[in-house]
Design a protein around this motif. Structure first.
Motif, PDB file in Angstrom:
ATOM      1  N   MET A   1     -22.318  -0.698   0.733  1.00  0.00           N
ATOM      2  CA  MET A   1     -21.353   0.164   0.977  1.00  0.00           C
ATOM      3  C   MET A   1     -20.452  -0.053  -0.220  1.00  0.00           C
ATOM      4  O   MET A   1     -20.035  -1.165  -0.518  1.00  0.00           O
ATOM      5  N   GLN A   2     -19.806   1.132  -0.800  1.00  0.00           N
ATOM      6  CA  GLN A   2     -18.917   1.069  -1.891  1.00  0.00           C
ATOM      7  C   GLN A   2     -17.610   0.544  -1.419  1.00  0.00           C
ATOM      8  O   GLN A   2     -17.014   1.082  -0.487  1.00  0.00           O
ATOM      9  N   GLN A   3     -17.241  -0.456  -2.133  1.00  0.00           N
ATOM     10  CA  GLN A   3     -16.041  -1.075  -1.931  1.00  0.00           C
ATOM     11  C   GLN A   3     -14.722  -0.144  -2.166  1.00  0.00           C
ATOM     12  O   GLN A   3     -14.688   0.501  -3.159  1.00  0.00           O
ATOM     13  N   GLN A   4     -13.810  -0.007  -1.448  1.00  0.00           N
ATOM     14  CA  GLN A   4     -12.858   1.216  -1.572  1.00  0.00           C
ATOM     15  C   GLN A   4     -11.550   0.495  -2.386  1.00  0.00           C
ATOM     16  O   GLN A   4     -11.152  -0.770  -2.157  1.00  0.00           O
ATOM     17  N   TYR A   5     -11.245   1.269  -3.389  1.00  0.00           N
ATOM     18  CA  TYR A   5     -10.097   0.925  -4.125  1.00  0.00           C
ATOM     19  C   TYR A   5      -8.683   0.612  -3.200  1.00  0.00           C
ATOM     20  O   TYR A   5      -8.653   1.693  -2.581  1.00  0.00           O
ATOM     21  N   PRO A   6      -8.307  -0.393  -3.394  1.00  0.00           N
ATOM     22  CA  PRO A   6      -7.102  -0.996  -2.524  1.00  0.00           C
ATOM     23  C   PRO A   6      -6.086   0.173  -2.514  1.00  0.00           C
ATOM     24  O   PRO A   6      -5.421   0.560  -1.396  1.00  0.00           O
ATOM     25  N   PHE A   7      -5.555   0.603  -3.762  1.00  0.00           N
ATOM     26  CA  PHE A   7      -4.374   1.741  -3.752  1.00  0.00           C
ATOM     27  C   PHE A   7      -4.981   3.087  -3.499  1.00  0.00           C
ATOM     28  O   PHE A   7      -4.268   4.017  -3.297  1.00  0.00           O
ATOM     29  N   ALA A   8      -6.271   3.198  -3.036  1.00  0.00           N
ATOM     30  CA  ALA A   8      -6.562   4.509  -2.316  1.00  0.00           C
ATOM     31  C   ALA A   8      -5.979   4.571  -1.156  1.00  0.00           C
ATOM     32  O   ALA A   8      -6.039   5.682  -0.330  1.00  0.00           O
ATOM     33  N   ILE A   9      -5.769   3.604  -0.456  1.00  0.00           N
ATOM     34  CA  ILE A   9      -4.972   3.533   0.992  1.00  0.00           C
ATOM     35  C   ILE A   9      -3.590   3.888   0.852  1.00  0.00           C
ATOM     36  O   ILE A   9      -2.809   3.381   0.026  1.00  0.00           O
ATOM     37  N   GLN A  10      -3.204   4.893   1.247  1.00  0.00           N
ATOM     38  CA  GLN A  10      -1.950   5.747   1.025  1.00  0.00           C
ATOM     39  C   GLN A  10      -0.672   4.811   1.466  1.00  0.00           C
ATOM     40  O   GLN A  10       0.079   4.778   0.761  1.00  0.00           O
ATOM     41  N   GLU A  11      -0.801   4.225   2.626  1.00  0.00           N
ATOM     42  CA  GLU A  11       0.232   3.334   3.079  1.00  0.00           C
ATOM     43  C   GLU A  11       0.407   1.993   2.121  1.00  0.00           C
ATOM     44  O   GLU A  11       1.599   1.614   1.981  1.00  0.00           O
ATOM     45  N   LEU A  12      -0.536   1.765   1.605  1.00  0.00           N
ATOM     46  CA  LEU A  12      -0.550   0.374   0.557  1.00  0.00           C
ATOM     47  C   LEU A  12      -0.015   1.007  -0.428  1.00  0.00           C
ATOM     48  O   LEU A  12       0.973   0.157  -1.033  1.00  0.00           O
ATOM     49  N   LEU A  13      -0.376   2.106  -0.943  1.00  0.00           N
ATOM     50  CA  LEU A  13       0.256   2.513  -2.029  1.00  0.00           C
ATOM     51  C   LEU A  13       1.703   2.785  -2.082  1.00  0.00           C
ATOM     52  O   LEU A  13       2.668   2.306  -3.033  1.00  0.00           O
ATOM     53  N   ASP A  14       2.330   3.547  -0.901  1.00  0.00           N
ATOM     54  CA  ASP A  14       3.752   3.839  -0.429  1.00  0.00           C
ATOM     55  C   ASP A  14       4.358   2.504  -0.678  1.00  0.00           C
ATOM     56  O   ASP A  14       5.390   2.321  -1.212  1.00  0.00           O
ATOM     57  N   TYR A  15       3.950   1.660  -0.137  1.00  0.00           N
ATOM     58  CA  TYR A  15       4.552   0.314   0.092  1.00  0.00           C
ATOM     59  C   TYR A  15       4.768  -0.419  -1.201  1.00  0.00           C
ATOM     60  O   TYR A  15       5.911  -1.102  -1.534  1.00  0.00           O
ATOM     61  N   SER A  16       3.713  -0.559  -1.872  1.00  0.00           N
ATOM     62  CA  SER A  16       3.709  -1.132  -3.335  1.00  0.00           C
ATOM     63  C   SER A  16       4.901  -0.621  -4.280  1.00  0.00           C
ATOM     64  O   SER A  16       5.489  -1.237  -4.907  1.00  0.00           O
ATOM     65  N   ILE A  17       4.826   0.782  -4.277  1.00  0.00           N
ATOM     66  CA  ILE A  17       5.776   1.541  -4.953  1.00  0.00           C
ATOM     67  C   ILE A  17       7.168   1.428  -4.640  1.00  0.00           C
ATOM     68  O   ILE A  17       8.021   1.131  -5.288  1.00  0.00           O
ATOM     69  N   GLY A  18       7.343   1.398  -3.380  1.00  0.00           N
ATOM     70  CA  GLY A  18       8.478   1.145  -2.663  1.00  0.00           C
ATOM     71  C   GLY A  18       9.168  -0.297  -2.933  1.00  0.00           C
ATOM     72  O   GLY A  18      10.373  -0.336  -3.065  1.00  0.00           O
ATOM     73  N   PHE A  19       8.281  -1.192  -3.355  1.00  0.00           N
ATOM     74  CA  PHE A  19       8.707  -2.595  -3.789  1.00  0.00           C
ATOM     75  C   PHE A  19       9.418  -2.503  -4.987  1.00  0.00           C
ATOM     76  O   PHE A  19      10.141  -3.390  -5.222  1.00  0.00           O
ATOM     77  N   LEU A  20       9.313  -1.351  -5.961  1.00  0.00           N
ATOM     78  CA  LEU A  20       9.741  -1.453  -7.042  1.00  0.00           C
ATOM     79  C   LEU A  20      10.950  -0.598  -7.124  1.00  0.00           C
ATOM     80  O   LEU A  20      11.519  -0.146  -8.151  1.00  0.00           O
ATOM     81  N   ALA A  21      11.490  -0.204  -6.014  1.00  0.00           N
ATOM     82  CA  ALA A  21      12.512   0.781  -5.856  1.00  0.00           C
ATOM     83  C   ALA A  21      13.841   0.399  -6.700  1.00  0.00           C
ATOM     84  O   ALA A  21      14.504   1.263  -7.210  1.00  0.00           O
ATOM     85  N   GLY A  22      14.029  -0.685  -6.645  1.00  0.00           N
ATOM     86  CA  GLY A  22      15.230  -1.115  -7.634  1.00  0.00           C
ATOM     87  C   GLY A  22      15.291  -1.218  -9.059  1.00  0.00           C
ATOM     88  O   GLY A  22      16.134  -1.215  -9.735  1.00  0.00           O
ATOM     89  N   ASN A  23      14.228  -0.741  -9.553  1.00  0.00           N
ATOM     90  CA  ASN A  23      13.976  -0.620 -11.036  1.00  0.00           C
ATOM     91  C   ASN A  23      13.382   0.853 -11.329  1.00  0.00           C
ATOM     92  O   ASN A  23      12.351   1.330 -11.023  1.00  0.00           O
ATOM     93  N   MET A  24      14.230   1.809 -11.702  1.00  0.00           N
ATOM     94  CA  MET A  24      13.939   3.331 -11.906  1.00  0.00           C
ATOM     95  C   MET A  24      13.064   3.262 -12.874  1.00  0.00           C
ATOM     96  O   MET A  24      12.118   4.305 -13.219  1.00  0.00           O
ATOM     97  N   HIS A  25      12.968   2.580 -14.090  1.00  0.00           N
ATOM     98  CA  HIS A  25      12.081   2.717 -15.348  1.00  0.00           C
ATOM     99  C   HIS A  25      10.460   2.446 -14.675  1.00  0.00           C
ATOM    100  O   HIS A  25       9.756   3.107 -15.049  1.00  0.00           O
ATOM    101  N   PRO A  40       4.986   9.720  -3.785  1.00  0.00           N
ATOM    102  CA  PRO A  40       5.665   8.593  -3.435  1.00  0.00           C
ATOM    103  C   PRO A  40       6.763   8.036  -4.803  1.00  0.00           C
ATOM    104  O   PRO A  40       7.773   7.419  -4.133  1.00  0.00           O
ATOM    105  N   SER A  41       6.414   8.349  -5.765  1.00  0.00           N
ATOM    106  CA  SER A  41       7.187   7.961  -6.704  1.00  0.00           C
ATOM    107  C   SER A  41       8.425   8.833  -6.983  1.00  0.00           C
ATOM    108  O   SER A  41       9.662   8.354  -7.101  1.00  0.00           O
ATOM    109  N   GLN A  42       8.095  10.187  -6.818  1.00  0.00           N
ATOM    110  CA  GLN A  42       9.271  10.901  -6.863  1.00  0.00           C
ATOM    111  C   GLN A  42      10.302  10.948  -6.022  1.00  0.00           C
ATOM    112  O   GLN A  42      11.322  11.173  -5.908  1.00  0.00           O
ATOM    113  N   SER A  43       9.757  10.737  -4.543  1.00  0.00           N
ATOM    114  CA  SER A  43      10.312  10.424  -3.314  1.00  0.00           C
ATOM    115  C   SER A  43      11.555   9.257  -3.537  1.00  0.00           C
ATOM    116  O   SER A  43      12.661   9.656  -2.914  1.00  0.00           O
ATOM    117  N   ILE A  44      11.327   8.384  -4.411  1.00  0.00           N
ATOM    118  CA  ILE A  44      12.068   7.098  -4.578  1.00  0.00           C
ATOM    119  C   ILE A  44      13.111   7.713  -5.834  1.00  0.00           C
ATOM    120  O   ILE A  44      14.443   7.420  -5.869  1.00  0.00           O
TER     121      ILE A  44
END
Length: 372
Positions: A1-25, A40-44
């Motif tokens: 079974m092919q291993q799924q790329y972690p950031f392909a999980i939308q919830e994990l991706l949203d959380y990771s990007i949200g963690f950087l919300a204090g730095n707009m760059h 998710p980036s544009q939403s922030i």
């Protein structure tokens, strides 16, 4: 079974990007990584697009820069209208932004706007598109730095505003009488004074004239406001939350038994324990069920002889918790001043610094309002 790329999980991706919300760059860089990272980036990035412009220095050298940045934002949202739907908070105004630019920004389709803070220039005469912006059903929070604008702005809004903040000035004229059918419905009302308020005395009742007080559930007035507080206009049965300051010379006697549904009460006593505060606390009826009572003290009153009386009154009240809020100087052994509260297991101590206490208290108040 092919291993799924972690950031392909939308919830994990949203959380990771949200963690950087204090730095707009960093968020801007994230928006360029892959198609799945864009939304998710544009939403922030566009959640509060004017905040960084608003925080610029108000000096004349940056006024034109601020205007150009607003116009750049305007062009971006015009060319990509879906981005306007991502805007949740909007800071509009300040002396460096002219009425024409404010009118231009207000025309954008902010269909999901939740919070609007307006600092309108003194020469503003026509509100135009701002009326439609304030009338949005999604709007939950409105803050005005010229509270005399409230009547003109709110006349086209049918639904009540959940949270309204007014900054009044020392030269404020008393509102003219308003027909009961035209009064503004709000669930939570905050009053703040600017530095000029020290030059005058105002009765808070004069600031409540435009509002339909029958639906008010939460009321807060900052302790820096040197105004006379009268409780005659307060809706006794509807009020669930109060955050007020107590001072013998300017505060009317507050009979808290008149607020049977009160569940949160914060009393700011400043640097001393006013006699009127003890009388107000004693008026709480045994049938009331106040979940949290906060007693705010600044630098701890020097006269320790008043603490036994305060402790005795607090320990006799029908409350679930008493929080002693210390601003400034911190006494780690404050519990020794409240032996009766400690014995009843009601005592809790919180320390707030001079630098951040206003922000922390305001944020807590907003969180409480969200429970209404």
């Amino acid at each position: 079974m092919q291993q799924q790329y972690p950031f392909a999980i939308q919830e994990l991706l949203d959380y990771s990007i949200g963690f950087l919300a204090g730095n707009m760059h960093d968020i801007l860089v994230c928006s360029l990584v892959a198609r799945s990272w864009v939304h998710p980036s544009q939403s922030i990035l566009f959640r509060s697009p004017g905040k960084h412009i608003h925080d610029m220095s108000p000096s004349s050298s940056t006024a034109e820069k601020a205007r150009k940045r607003w116009l750049k934002l305007y062009r971006a949202l015009i060319s990509s209208p879906h981005l306007a739907c991502l805007v949740r908070e909007l800071f509009l105004g300040a002396n460096r932004l002219d009425p024409q630019t404010i009118e231009l920004i207000a025309r954008l389709p902010f269909t999901r706007l939740e919070s609007l803070k307006l600092t309108l220039p003194s020469e503003t005469e026509s509100f135009g598109s701002l009326k439609a912006l304030v009338a949005l059903d999604s709007l939950r929070h409105l803050k005005l730095r010229r509270c005399q604008d409230i009547v003109d702005l709110m006349q086209h809004r049918s639904a009540p505003v959940r949270h309204c903040e007014l900054v009044f000035q020392g030269d404020l004229q008393v509102f003219q009488p308003i027909d009961s059918t035209s009064r503004i419905a709000v669930l939570a009302l905050d009053l703040h004074g600017d530095s000029d308020v020290y030059r005058t005395r105002l009765d808070v009742a004069s600031l409540l004239t435009p509002f339909d007080m029958s639906r008010l559930k939460a009321f807060r007035i900052e302790p820096d406001n040197r105004v006379t507080i009268s409780w005659k206009s307060m809706p006794k049965n509807a009020i669930e939350m109060l955050d007020i300051f107590i001072e013998d010379s300017i505060t009317e006697f507050l009979d808290l038994s008149n607020f049977p549904n009160l569940r949160y009460l914060r009393l700011d006593l400043g640097r001393w324990i006013p006699n009127i505060s003890l009388s107000a606390l004693k008026s709480i009826a045994a049938s009331q069920k106040i979940q949290t009572l906060v007693i705010s003290l600044c630098d701890y009153p020097l006269d320790k002889s008043l603490f036994p009386a305060l402790d005795s009154v607090l320990a006799s009240l029908p409350v679930s918790e008493v929080e002693i809020e210390q601003t400034g100087l911190f006494d780690p052994n404050a519990s020794r001043l409240f032996p009766n509260l400690v014995e009843r297991k009601l005592f809790r101590s919180v320390h707030r610094s001079y630098e951040f206490h206003r922000h922390e208290i305001s944020q807590r108040w907003r969180d409480l309002i969200d429970t209404l």
